[in-house]
Scaffold this motif. Structure first.
Motif, PDB file in Angstrom:
ATOM      1  N   SER A 227      59.330  28.826  30.778  1.00  0.00           N
ATOM      2  CA  SER A 227      60.717  28.843  31.218  1.00  0.00           C
ATOM      3  C   SER A 227      61.220  27.436  31.514  1.00  0.00           C
ATOM      4  O   SER A 227      60.516  26.621  32.126  1.00  0.00           O
TER       5      SER A 227
ATOM      6  N   GLN B 213      63.033  24.736  33.442  1.00  0.00           N
ATOM      7  CA  GLN B 213      63.466  24.547  34.812  1.00  0.00           C
ATOM      8  C   GLN B 213      64.855  23.912  34.852  1.00  0.00           C
ATOM      9  O   GLN B 213      65.231  23.148  33.963  1.00  0.00           O
ATOM     10  N   LYS B 214      65.609  24.223  35.894  1.00  0.00           N
ATOM     11  CA  LYS B 214      66.959  23.676  36.073  1.00  0.00           C
ATOM     12  C   LYS B 214      67.771  23.824  34.776  1.00  0.00           C
ATOM     13  O   LYS B 214      68.368  22.867  34.277  1.00  0.00           O
ATOM     14  N   ARG B 215      67.754  25.004  34.276  1.00  0.00           N
ATOM     15  CA  ARG B 215      68.403  25.295  32.993  1.00  0.00           C
ATOM     16  C   ARG B 215      69.890  24.951  33.017  1.00  0.00           C
ATOM     17  O   ARG B 215      70.456  24.535  32.006  1.00  0.00           O
TER      18      ARG B 215
ATOM     19  N   THR C 298      59.937  16.027  33.076  1.00  0.00           N
ATOM     20  CA  THR C 298      59.858  17.466  32.842  1.00  0.00           C
ATOM     21  C   THR C 298      60.377  17.842  31.465  1.00  0.00           C
ATOM     22  O   THR C 298      60.974  17.043  30.759  1.00  0.00           O
TER      23      THR C 298
ATOM     24  N   HIS D  18      62.790  19.952  30.709  1.00  0.00           N
ATOM     25  CA  HIS D  18      64.247  19.888  30.638  1.00  0.00           C
ATOM     26  C   HIS D  18      64.710  18.437  30.650  1.00  0.00           C
ATOM     27  O   HIS D  18      65.784  18.110  30.142  1.00  0.00           O
TER      28      HIS D  18
END
Length: 243
Positions: free
Chosen positions: A157, A159-161, A216, A218
């Protein structure tokens, strides 16, 4: 993109149709091969034949084929009864010749479109189209990642999408503005750009987002979005420079 694409990705991709509207050129136009729709039709037919209504599909398909052959046979007997060749062979020849003719027409159309595109292609537009490809590739990567996550892999997943999507929205806006600007300059070589809103960009916002997100996944996506935006900004500045 995937069939189960998430709502926040809808409308982010810059499609071929939108590109053509923004540039007023037949960009990304591919040669149409008549074998492609035939392959797709065959796949759909085989898929339906394997389903619960397989027998019905086979019956309808066979009926259409037989009916078409009978019509062709009647036409041959009425208007070309002097031909001694079996009608089924004639049907095959007609289908082959017709397919070849259609393919030649598609090729000539494609070649003419390629010529038009080549005559109007500028270095700036070429760079912007490459940026659009990279931008769309980022969205595709996110979509694939979403599909992997939906398949039962929550560890992938993003993060901080929300920040990733926000960055892509800003980049999309810059790309669209740059493409609009390039078109104005291309179609009006001596046009003095006075619409400053076309050159507004959101690089400061992108940069602020990017600073703390480097390590990260993202962050990688934000870096990619930022790099595209920087390329766009450079192109827009170069476009505004006289000569």
């Amino acid at each position: 993109m995937g069939k189960a694409v998430r709502d926040d990705l809808h409308g982010l991709e810059i499609s071929q149709k939108e590109l053509q509207q923004l540039t007023n050129l037949p960009v990304k136009y591919q040669l149409v091969l008549i074998t492609n729709p035939l392959k797709e039709f065959s796949k759909q037919l085989i898929y339906k034949m394997k389903g619960s209504e397989g027998a019905t599909v086979v019956f309808i398909s066979f009926s259409i084929f037989v009916f078409s052959y009978l019509i062709f046979d009647i036409i041959i007997k009425l208007f070309a009864n002097w031909l001694t060749m079996p009608s089924w062979i004639l049907l095959l020849i007609v289908c082959f010749a017709g397919s070849a003719t259609i393919q030649i027409i598609f090729y000539l159309l494609w070649r003419n479109i390629r010529k038009i595109l080549k005559e109007n292609m500028t270095n700036s537009l070429e760079i912007l189209l490459e940026d659009v490809d990279r931008y769309n590739a980022v969205i595709k990567a996110i979509d694939i990642n979403d599909q992997i996550e939906a398949a039962g892999n929550p560890e992938v997943s993003i993060q901080k999408r929300e920040k990733v999507i926000a960055a892509l929205q800003l980049t999309r806006a810059d790309l669209v503005r740059a493409l609009k600007t390039e078109r104005i300059l291309r179609e009006n070589q001596n046009f003095i750009i006075s619409n400053t809103e076309l050159f507004a960009n959101n690089l400061a916002t992108l940069t602020t987002m990017q600073v703390t997100e480097k390590a990260t996944e993202h962050g990688k996506l934000l870096n990619e979005a930022l790099q595209i935006a920087l390329d766009v900004q450079y192109e827009m500045k170069r476009l505004q420079s006289p000569g």
